[in-house]
Design a protein around this motif. Sequence first.
Motif, short mmCIF file in Angstrom:
data_model
loop_
_atom_site.label_atom_id
_atom_site.label_comp_id
_atom_site.label_asym_id
_atom_site.label_seq_id
_atom_site.Cartn_x
_atom_site.Cartn_y
_atom_site.Cartn_z
N ASN A 199 0.82 -1.21 0.00
CA ASN A 199 0.00 0.00 0.00
C ASN A 199 0.85 1.26 0.00
O ASN A 199 0.50 2.26 -0.64
N GLU A 200 1.96 1.22 0.72
CA GLU A 200 2.86 2.39 0.75
C GLU A 200 3.45 2.65 -0.63
O GLU A 200 3.56 3.81 -1.06
N TYR B 116 -6.27 -3.28 -3.22
CA TYR B 116 -5.91 -1.87 -3.10
C TYR B 116 -5.08 -1.42 -4.31
O TYR B 116 -5.34 -0.35 -4.89
N ALA B 117 -4.09 -2.23 -4.68
CA ALA B 117 -3.26 -1.88 -5.84
C ALA B 117 -4.08 -1.84 -7.11
O ALA B 117 -3.95 -0.91 -7.93
N ARG C 96 -4.54 -5.98 0.16
CA ARG C 96 -3.47 -5.22 -0.50
C ARG C 96 -3.53 -5.38 -2.01
O ARG C 96 -3.33 -4.40 -2.76
N HIS D 229 -6.47 1.14 -7.33
CA HIS D 229 -5.79 2.42 -7.52
C HIS D 229 -5.08 2.51 -8.88
O HIS D 229 -4.22 3.37 -9.08
N ASP E 106 0.69 4.15 -2.79
CA ASP E 106 0.45 5.55 -2.45
C ASP E 106 1.55 6.47 -2.98
O ASP E 106 1.28 7.58 -3.45
#
Length: 259
Positions: free
Chosen positions: A61-62, A97-98, A94, A101, A65
């Motif tokens: 996630n970092e 999330y990727a 995760r 995004h 972002d």
Amino acid sequence: MFTQKFLVALLLAASLVSASVLRFGLDKRIKKRAPGDVITKCTVNNTVALTFDDGPYIWLNEIVDTLNAANAKGTFFFNGDNFGCIYDEAMTARVKYAYDHGHQMASHTWRHLHLNTLNEHQLHVEMWAVEEAIYRITGVYVAFTRPPFGEYNALVQQVAAARGQTLANWDFDSRDAAGASMAQTLGAYTNLIGSRPPTILTLNHEVNPDTPRDLPNIIRELQAAGYQLVTLAECLGQEPYQFVSPPQVRDASWTCGRR
């Protein structure tokens, strides 16, 4: 006239073939490719594909972002059961999330084995299992596979082609998996940028703790040199996935225990 015994045997054989097709994902939506499809370079001028191997992992996630804050995109080559099980709820979140995004999902095979030591059946299992996992989590059926260690042979190419996969290696290794320090990794990028290649296809590793800290400086230098940071598919002018469906609902089969 067929005997009852023969007909039963015929139906059993047909059901086994059908189960094999479903198990290995070889349905009509799979787009067979030429066995020689192995790419190491981008083809769209002035693009860089930042790719990350060995995840999903705790820094995913970092990394996402950081990329998004810079209006950059990355490609994540996921394993199924390497540094953790992709079906664990935290890992699944995760991956989603990727994808949500805007980043590209791709396969790094199930267990990160040396593919050139495996037989045809084993290769199908190693490729299929992670393809299925990514498909269940995100709804996308990937079109690119990175062979672990960059290793492949004619059989690997043949199986990948049957699965509709293009094998994707790289033309720049950040050496982050070989013990390179943050300064050494950034220095390698700086030297590469100084030679101004028309395109760059990188190898980075999501599981390296330095990767999230290196990334802002790497992105800054690449963008300052005028490169567009895009997905692997975008740097090739190709589609990222073979097909896209709605993600599936978690059930008891979402486990690494029976692979």
